[in-house]
Design a protein around this motif. Structure first.
Motif, PDB file in Angstrom:
ATOM      1  N   LEU A 146      -3.255  -2.887   6.259  1.00 56.68           N
ATOM      2  CA  LEU A 146      -4.464  -2.173   5.855  1.00 56.68           C
ATOM      3  C   LEU A 146      -4.312  -0.677   6.096  1.00 56.68           C
ATOM      4  CD1 LEU A 146      -7.306  -2.086   4.776  1.00 56.68           C
ATOM      5  CD2 LEU A 146      -8.150  -2.721   7.040  1.00 56.68           C
ATOM      6  N   THR A 147      -3.816  -0.303   7.263  1.00 57.47           N
ATOM      7  CA  THR A 147      -3.617   1.125   7.528  1.00 57.47           C
ATOM      8  C   THR A 147      -2.483   1.670   6.670  1.00 57.47           C
ATOM      9  OG1 THR A 147      -2.325   0.490   9.481  1.00 57.47           O
ATOM     10  CG2 THR A 147      -4.590   1.155   9.841  1.00 57.47           C
ATOM     11  N   HIS A 148      -1.480   0.839   6.378  1.00 57.45           N
ATOM     12  CA  HIS A 148      -0.424   1.288   5.461  1.00 57.45           C
ATOM     13  C   HIS A 148      -1.025   1.632   4.096  1.00 57.45           C
ATOM     14  CE1 HIS A 148       2.336   0.219   8.491  1.00 57.45           C
ATOM     15  NE2 HIS A 148       2.665  -0.974   8.099  1.00 57.45           N
ATOM     16  N   ALA A 149      -1.914   0.771   3.604  1.00 59.67           N
ATOM     17  CA  ALA A 149      -2.528   1.004   2.298  1.00 59.67           C
ATOM     18  C   ALA A 149      -3.317   2.312   2.283  1.00 59.67           C
ATOM     19  CB  ALA A 149      -3.444  -0.168   1.931  1.00 59.67           C
ATOM     20  N   LEU A 150      -4.086   2.547   3.343  1.00 57.45           N
ATOM     21  CA  LEU A 150      -4.864   3.787   3.402  1.00 57.45           C
ATOM     22  C   LEU A 150      -3.966   5.001   3.553  1.00 57.45           C
ATOM     23  CD1 LEU A 150      -7.878   2.646   5.613  1.00 57.45           C
ATOM     24  CD2 LEU A 150      -7.658   2.657   3.119  1.00 57.45           C
ATOM     25  N   ASP A 151      -2.846   4.844   4.264  1.00 62.61           N
ATOM     26  CA  ASP A 151      -1.890   5.940   4.384  1.00 62.61           C
ATOM     27  C   ASP A 151      -1.266   6.276   3.027  1.00 62.61           C
ATOM     28  OD1 ASP A 151      -2.349   6.165   7.088  1.00 62.61           O
ATOM     29  OD2 ASP A 151      -0.595   4.992   7.691  1.00 62.61           O
ATOM     30  N   TRP A 152      -0.948   5.250   2.236  1.00 62.01           N
ATOM     31  CA  TRP A 152      -0.421   5.492   0.887  1.00 62.01           C
ATOM     32  C   TRP A 152      -1.445   6.245   0.047  1.00 62.01           C
ATOM     33  CZ3 TRP A 152       4.286   5.233  -1.017  1.00 62.01           C
ATOM     34  CH2 TRP A 152       5.240   4.361  -0.490  1.00 62.01           C
ATOM     35  N   ILE A 153      -2.716   5.827   0.137  1.00 62.16           N
ATOM     36  CA  ILE A 153      -3.769   6.470  -0.653  1.00 62.16           C
ATOM     37  C   ILE A 153      -3.924   7.937  -0.256  1.00 62.16           C
ATOM     38  CG2 ILE A 153      -6.266   6.488  -1.092  1.00 62.16           C
ATOM     39  CD1 ILE A 153      -6.172   3.421  -0.767  1.00 62.16           C
ATOM     40  N   ALA A 154      -3.783   8.216   1.053  1.00 59.05           N
ATOM     41  CA  ALA A 154      -3.941   9.585   1.542  1.00 59.05           C
ATOM     42  C   ALA A 154      -2.702  10.444   1.286  1.00 59.05           C
ATOM     43  CB  ALA A 154      -4.247   9.569   3.041  1.00 59.05           C
ATOM     44  N   SER A 155      -1.570   9.823   0.976  1.00 58.10           N
ATOM     45  CA  SER A 155      -0.335  10.568   0.761  1.00 58.10           C
ATOM     46  C   SER A 155      -0.344  11.237  -0.603  1.00 58.10           C
ATOM     47  CB  SER A 155       0.872   9.626   0.862  1.00 58.10           C
ATOM     48  OG  SER A 155       0.923   8.771  -0.273  1.00 58.10           O
ATOM     49  N   GLN A 156       0.670  12.050  -0.846  1.00 60.49           N
ATOM     50  CA  GLN A 156       0.768  12.724  -2.134  1.00 60.49           C
ATOM     51  C   GLN A 156       0.951  11.727  -3.282  1.00 60.49           C
ATOM     52  OE1 GLN A 156       4.224  15.211  -2.283  1.00 60.49           O
ATOM     53  NE2 GLN A 156       5.621  13.639  -1.505  1.00 60.49           N
ATOM     54  N   HIS A 157       1.474  10.542  -2.951  1.00 58.59           N
ATOM     55  CA  HIS A 157       1.640   9.510  -3.974  1.00 58.59           C
ATOM     56  C   HIS A 157       0.289   9.003  -4.461  1.00 58.59           C
ATOM     57  CE1 HIS A 157       5.898   9.333  -2.876  1.00 58.59           C
ATOM     58  NE2 HIS A 157       5.518   9.223  -1.620  1.00 58.59           N
ATOM     59  N   GLY A 158      -0.664   8.915  -3.539  1.00 61.07           N
ATOM     60  CA  GLY A 158      -1.982   8.399  -3.898  1.00 61.07           C
ATOM     61  C   GLY A 158      -2.847   9.396  -4.635  1.00 61.07           C
ATOM     62  N   GLY A 159      -2.472  10.663  -4.566  1.00 62.10           N
ATOM     63  CA  GLY A 159      -3.240  11.689  -5.265  1.00 62.10           C
ATOM     64  C   GLY A 159      -4.606  11.901  -4.655  1.00 62.10           C
ATOM     65  N   THR A 160      -5.624  12.001  -5.508  1.00 62.29           N
ATOM     66  CA  THR A 160      -6.984  12.318  -5.048  1.00 62.29           C
ATOM     67  C   THR A 160      -7.974  11.225  -5.463  1.00 62.29           C
ATOM     68  OG1 THR A 160      -7.367  13.621  -7.054  1.00 62.29           O
ATOM     69  CG2 THR A 160      -6.539  14.795  -5.114  1.00 62.29           C
ATOM     70  N   VAL A 161      -7.535   9.971  -5.451  1.00 60.48           N
ATOM     71  CA  VAL A 161      -8.373   8.892  -5.979  1.00 60.48           C
ATOM     72  C   VAL A 161      -9.636   8.667  -5.157  1.00 60.48           C
ATOM     73  CG1 VAL A 161      -6.487   7.721  -7.141  1.00 60.48           C
ATOM     74  CG2 VAL A 161      -6.998   7.160  -4.759  1.00 60.48           C
ATOM     75  N   LEU A 162      -9.632   9.081  -3.882  1.00 63.36           N
ATOM     76  CA  LEU A 162     -10.829   8.913  -3.039  1.00 63.36           C
ATOM     77  C   LEU A 162     -11.525  10.236  -2.723  1.00 63.36           C
ATOM     78  CD1 LEU A 162     -10.066   6.165  -0.350  1.00 63.36           C
ATOM     79  CD2 LEU A 162     -11.747   6.102  -2.194  1.00 63.36           C
ATOM     80  N   LEU A 163     -11.019  11.323  -3.248  1.00 60.56           N
ATOM     81  CA  LEU A 163     -11.573  12.637  -2.909  1.00 60.56           C
ATOM     82  C   LEU A 163     -13.046  12.724  -3.288  1.00 60.56           C
ATOM     83  CD1 LEU A 163     -10.905  15.458  -1.805  1.00 60.56           C
ATOM     84  CD2 LEU A 163     -10.395  16.161  -4.151  1.00 60.56           C
ATOM     85  N   GLY A 164     -13.892  12.967  -2.273  1.00 57.81           N
ATOM     86  CA  GLY A 164     -15.316  13.138  -2.499  1.00 57.81           C
ATOM     87  C   GLY A 164     -16.100  11.865  -2.743  1.00 57.81           C
TER      88      GLY A 164
END
Length: 200
Positions: free
Chosen positions: A81-99
């Motif tokens: 679960l934390t790996h998934a959130l780390d991927w999302i927060a990385s440059q690979h994940g881009g800004t999919v959760l921004l805001g």
């Protein structure tokens, strides 16, 4: 309103999976909960492109209005679960959760376990740019707490869950929505939001 849901367990029929489905039934009638179940295939963050399960998750988050996570005690929180959130927060994940709003609902016997879980997950979500809120439901996974329709049976817990889910409403809808009283009996005849299961 489209919400992506993640149950923080890699075990089949886990309590937090049932809690996620129950939460989906308390969303507004026009809301849609898409449950992503690719958690067990998530590796730690490394160089290279997004792994296939994370690529599909990010695609869905990019089109969603928010994220809902149901999580167990810190002692059994899966590293995926934390790996998934780390991927999302990385440059690979881009800004999919921004805001976007994100809600972490924990189900723990002990307050400190919920606090540790919330702290860990909220930090990862904040790093991805999400507006994060947490809700600790003081219910024991050792008991059912769900009726035949899959809804939470305890009126106080259900009211707390519905109040927390208001965080996922768009700002205009949240500000204009009237408070929802806790139902005295299960609303089996009143279906909640539609639930689409995303396999990936």
């Amino acid at each position: 309103m489209r919400i992506v849901g993640i149950a923080g367990s890699v075990l089949s029929n886990a309590y937090v999976s049932r809690l996620l489905e129950a939460a989906g039934r308390e969303l507004p009638a026009r809301a849609e909960l898409a449950v992503w179940d690719g958690l067990e295939r998530v590796p730690p963050v490394e160089e290279g492109p997004l792994p296939s399960p994370l690529s599909r998750l990010c695609d869905r988050l990019a089109r969603a209005d928010g994220l809902l996570i149901t999580a167990p005690a810190h002692s059994v929180l899966p590293p995926q679960l934390t790996h998934a959130l780390d991927w999302i927060a990385s440059q690979h994940g881009g800004t999919v959760l921004l805001g976007k709003p994100a809600l972490v609902v924990t189900s723990c016997l002990r307050h400190h376990e919920a606090m540790w879980t919330q702290t860990r997950l909220q930090r990862a979500l904040a790093a991805a740019g999400a507006h994060v809120q947490g809700a600790d439901l003081a219910i024991s996974p050792a008991f059912g707490h769900f009726d035949a329709e899959g809804r939470v049976t305890d009126a106080a817990v259900r009211a707390r869950l519905r109040s927390a889910l208001d965080h996922l409403r768009p700002p205009s809808a949240a500000s204009s929505a009237a408070p929802i009283p806790a139902p005295r009996t299960p609303r089996a005849a009143q279906p909640g939001g539609a639930r689409a299961v995303v396999r990936g």
